[in-house]
Structures are given as C-alpha cells and as structure tokens.
Enzyme design. Structure first.
Site, short mmCIF file in Angstrom:
data_model
loop_
_atom_site.label_atom_id
_atom_site.label_comp_id
_atom_site.label_asym_id
_atom_site.label_seq_id
_atom_site.Cartn_x
_atom_site.Cartn_y
_atom_site.Cartn_z
N HIS A 116 4.66 -10.02 2.40
CA HIS A 116 3.77 -11.05 2.96
C HIS A 116 2.96 -11.78 1.90
O HIS A 116 2.22 -12.71 2.20
CB HIS A 116 2.87 -10.47 4.05
CG HIS A 116 1.73 -9.61 3.59
ND1 HIS A 116 0.44 -10.07 3.55
CD2 HIS A 116 1.69 -8.33 3.16
CE1 HIS A 116 -0.35 -9.09 3.12
NE2 HIS A 116 0.38 -8.02 2.88
N SER A 165 5.28 -6.47 -2.02
CA SER A 165 5.01 -6.65 -0.60
C SER A 165 5.44 -8.03 -0.15
O SER A 165 5.10 -9.03 -0.79
CB SER A 165 3.51 -6.46 -0.36
OG SER A 165 3.20 -6.70 0.99
N GLN A 186 1.04 -8.99 -6.42
CA GLN A 186 0.65 -10.39 -6.61
C GLN A 186 1.64 -11.15 -7.49
O GLN A 186 1.63 -12.38 -7.53
CB GLN A 186 -0.75 -10.49 -7.22
CG GLN A 186 -1.87 -10.09 -6.27
CD GLN A 186 -2.07 -11.07 -5.12
OE1 GLN A 186 -1.82 -12.27 -5.25
NE2 GLN A 186 -2.52 -10.56 -3.99
N THR A 211 13.74 4.77 11.24
CA THR A 211 14.71 3.68 11.39
C THR A 211 14.20 2.44 10.67
O THR A 211 13.04 2.05 10.84
CB THR A 211 14.94 3.39 12.90
OG1 THR A 211 15.39 4.60 13.50
CG2 THR A 211 15.96 2.29 13.10
N SER A 232 0.83 -1.21 0.00
CA SER A 232 0.00 0.00 0.00
C SER A 232 0.86 1.25 0.00
O SER A 232 0.63 2.18 -0.78
CB SER A 232 -0.92 0.02 1.22
OG SER A 232 -1.77 -1.12 1.20
N CYS A 275 -10.08 -6.88 1.42
CA CYS A 275 -10.55 -5.54 1.76
C CYS A 275 -12.04 -5.38 1.47
O CYS A 275 -12.72 -4.62 2.13
CB CYS A 275 -9.78 -4.50 0.97
SG CYS A 275 -8.08 -4.94 0.71
C1 LIG Z 1 -2.02 -7.11 -0.92
C2 LIG Z 1 -1.98 -6.16 -2.04
C3 LIG Z 1 -1.63 -4.80 -1.84
C4 LIG Z 1 -1.37 -4.25 -0.46
O1 LIG Z 1 -0.17 -4.72 0.08
P1 LIG Z 1 0.07 -4.55 1.66
O2 LIG Z 1 1.49 -4.98 1.85
O3 LIG Z 1 -0.89 -5.43 2.34
O4 LIG Z 1 -0.11 -3.10 1.97
C5 LIG Z 1 -1.57 -3.98 -2.93
N1 LIG Z 1 -1.85 -4.42 -4.17
C6 LIG Z 1 -2.17 -5.70 -4.42
C7 LIG Z 1 -2.43 -6.15 -5.81
C8 LIG Z 1 -2.27 -6.62 -3.36
O5 LIG Z 1 -2.60 -7.87 -3.60
#
Ligand SMILES: *Cc1c(COP(=O)(O)O)cnc(C)c1O
Length: 395
Positions: free
Chosen positions: A201, A199, A179, A237, A71, A324
């Site tokens: 995770h 991202s 993704q 930091t 995000s 979401c």
């Molecule tokens: C999960 C996701 C995000 C947001 O990532 P976060 O690390 O959770 O803020 C943005 N774009 C896409 C396509 C996502 O799947």
C-alpha cells in the site's frame, strides 16, 4: 480543492492493480493448495506474482515470502535474526533511533527476552554511516537492521555500503524498505541485503499485503503456525487477490520509477523552496539523498496538529509525522533523533506526494501554508514570547 499529500501513510490503489484484483476475485477464487483445476489456476497466479516480485528485487522466487504487510515482514525478519543469533550465543542487535515502530517495538520485545539492543544515533540529516555500523559490530552481533529510507523525513540511508560492511563481518543484515520499494532502485544481491521488508500500500497496491525477501540459506522463523503455505514459513490461505494486486502495482511502479521520480523531485523541490520562505522554518532531512515525494518541515511557534486541522479545512491532507505518532502528544522520535528540541518538533508538517499530484496543487499548498502558519502564530503565546524576545528563536 482536495489535495491528498499523505502518500507516505498510504497511497491510492492504481487502476491496473485494482483491475487485476477484481479479475482475480471473479475468476480465480480457488485455493492455491487445492489439486483441482481452479486451485491450480490460483497456484499459477501465485507463482507468477512471486516470480515478478523476485525479478524486480534481484532475488530468486524461492526467496520471496508473502505476508500481511510491512509490519509483519519487519517482525518476522527481526525475530529470525534474533533466533539464529541466540543459537550461536549471539545476543547483540544493532539498529537505529529512527526506525519505524514495527522495528522499534519488536526490538523492545527482544530486549525483554534478553537481547542487547544498540540503537545508533543519526546525524542532523538523519544519516547513519556504514562506519558507525562497522564500529558497533562485535563478535556477538546477531543482526543489523537499518531502514532503506525514513518514512518521516525521507532520508535515504547508504544501504549498499552498510550491506557490504555486514557481509564482510558475516553479520545478518535486514532493511525495512517499505518507503523505498517501488520508489528507489533495489537489488538485494548487489546491495548484500539478507532480509528486506516491503508493503504494497506504499506503492499504489492494496493494504494488508506485503513481502519479506529472505536470502536462500537463512532459516526463517515462523510467526504463524498452520498449513504449509509459503514453504511452511507463513501459514494461512494466501490472500491471492491482494498478492496479485501487489505484484501488478510493483511492476507498474518499477517500470515508471525514473520518470515518476523526476516529476516528484521537481514538485518536491518547488514545495521546499516555497515553504522555506516562511520565517523560522527548517527542512528536516537531507536535501539530496531524499525520497522523491517527501517534504518535512518545522515551523517555530506552532502546533503541528492545529496546522493539520486547518490545512484539512482548506482541502489539503497532510501529516505531522508518521501516521502512528499522530494522535499521540509525544513529538516524533525521528525529529528528536535528528536533534530538534521538543518545542520545535511539535510544529512539524509532512507532505508526501505521488504522481497523482500536480504542480498546480503544489502552488496552492505554497500559498495556503504560510497563511495558516501566520494565523496560528498570531494566536500563539509561544510565538508572542519569541517576538518580544522573552524566548530565544531556535530555528
Ligand atoms: C508503513 C510502514 C511500515 C508498516 O507497513 P504496513 O504494511 O502498514 O504494516 C513499516 N515501515 C515503514 C518504514 C513504513 O513506512
């Protein structure tokens, strides 16, 4: 039975990433900005993580900025594109109707600040073409932002073609690759990508950490002011354990990418085949240009939420769209954009697999989903009307 099939929402951290983080927390707690030995040890870890991420994206280390996740990276990229455009009097921004809310909501904010936002339509499989992007580009276009792969329906966009079009017209190009990173091959140079969000995770790294690739020569705007971390572009930091964990997870995901994709594609296609036997069902997204672990289907006459609850009671954890939008009663903007009527978009199911899933789990899902869909249809007044012919089937 406990089956986690919601890997597009988040993934389980890998053992290697977790071990690297714990090692970092235990033995490398210095501040990378400190001049003493512990600080310098931390700084070296930071350099190594940046180099590793850069190499796997086809970038230079000084083009990688660590952020708090997808995000934040999306916000920073779009605001950068808007600010750079505004300086030259360019206030037109092109994106698509199927972007993540991190992009769509930022664009909404920019719209209120006077930017003209043009959201391109997608076709029934969720594709936006390079031709459509080219046709939309104007003299005053500041930025194009098109996601690499969609988080709900898994469609993979023609990013290299769109990148080539943008480069030819001298327009900045950002892609939300959250993704795609760790799942699909990415080469920012070859694909003419100017800015890219990822991202950790979403590829078995820790939550709350991500990266923004920003091509050398593009003046990045700050979201957070303060110290000179991240070459002055992202104060605060550094979250070193998370950054180290992300780099480790990314190295692992990229090293195993082809074998993982092969395994997931085979389970995905078996799942699609099995669930397509349910009458009045439809696969959302493209069959081929699709994320290896993504299955997204609609079943007429049911509510996605009820399906999810019953699946959960049967040990299957899935989603009805993006994490979401679940929780809100509006149907997914992505499913509406591919042309599904409201009532059908409400009956959606997203199953997203990882290498932790097994073919046995897939068979269990193929057995359970039709039972639950049948049970819900039996209780559904809408299904009753469809059966009696008082209402027309749409799928
Ligand atoms: C999960 C996701 C995000 C947001 O990532 P976060 O690390 O959770 O803020 C943005 N774009 C896409 C396509 C996502 O799947």
């Amino acid at each position: 039975m406990h089956i986690y099939a919601d890997n597009a929402a988040t993934t389980k951290i890998s053992k290697a990433a977790r071990d690297a983080m714990i090692e970092c927390m235990d033995s490398c707690y210095g501040n990378p900005s400190s001049l003493h030995s512990d600080g310098q040890l931390a700084a070296e870890k930071l350099v190594a993580a940046r180099e590793s991420m850069a190499k796997l994206l086809g970038a230079n280390p000084n083009e990688i900025y660590f952020t708090s996740g997808g995000s934040e990276s999306d916000n920073q990229a779009l605001i950068t594109g808007a600010n750079l455009g505004a300086k030259k009097g360019k206030k037109h921004i092109i994106s698509t109707k199927i972007e993540h809310h991190a992009v769509l909501h930022t664009l909404n904010k920019l719209k209120k600040q006077g930017f003209e936002i043009e959201l391109l339509d997608v076709d029934k499989n969720g594709f936006v073409t390079a031709d459509a992007v080219e046709a939309a580009i104007r003299e005053d276009t500041a930025l194009v932002s098109v996601m690499f792969a969609n988080n709900e329906i898994g469609t993979i966009e023609p990013i290299a073609e769109i990148g080539a079009v943008c480069r030819r017209h001298g327009v900045l190009f950002h892609t939300d690759a959250v993704q795609a990173a760790g799942h699909l091959h990415i080469d920012v140079a070859a694909m003419n990508i100017d800015m890219l969000s990822l991202s950790a995770h979403k590829f078995h790294g820790p939550k709350g950490v991500g990266a923004l690739y920003c091509r050398k020569g593009i003046f990045l705007s700050n979201l957070i002011e303060g110290g000179a971390q991240e070459r002055g572009k992202r104060a605060g930091t550094e979250n070193l354990p998370a950054i180290v964990g992300m780099a480790k997870a990314f190295e692992e995901a990229c090293a195993n990418m082809d074998t993982t994709a092969k395994k997931l594609t085979s389970m995905r296609d078996r799942l699609i085949e099995g669930l397509s036997a349910i009458p009045h069902s439809v696969l959302n997204g493209d069959k081929v240009a699709r994320l290896p672990g993504n299955v997204n289907m609609c079943f007429e006459g049911i509510e996605g939420e009820s399906l999810l609850l019953l699946l959960d009671m049967n040990g299957i954890e899935a989603s009805s769209g993006s994490a979401c939008t679940s929780g809100s009663l509006d149907p997914s903007h992505v499913l509406l954009a591919i042309g599904l009527p409201h009532e059908v978009a409400h009956g959606s199911l997203r199953l997203t697999l990882s290498e932790e899933n097994t073919p046995e789990e897939v068979e269990y899902i193929i057995k359970k989903v039709p039972e639950i869909v049948g049970y819900l249809r039996n209780m559904s007044p809408v299904w009753d009307e469809l059966e009696k012919g008082e209402r027309k089937h749409v799928i």
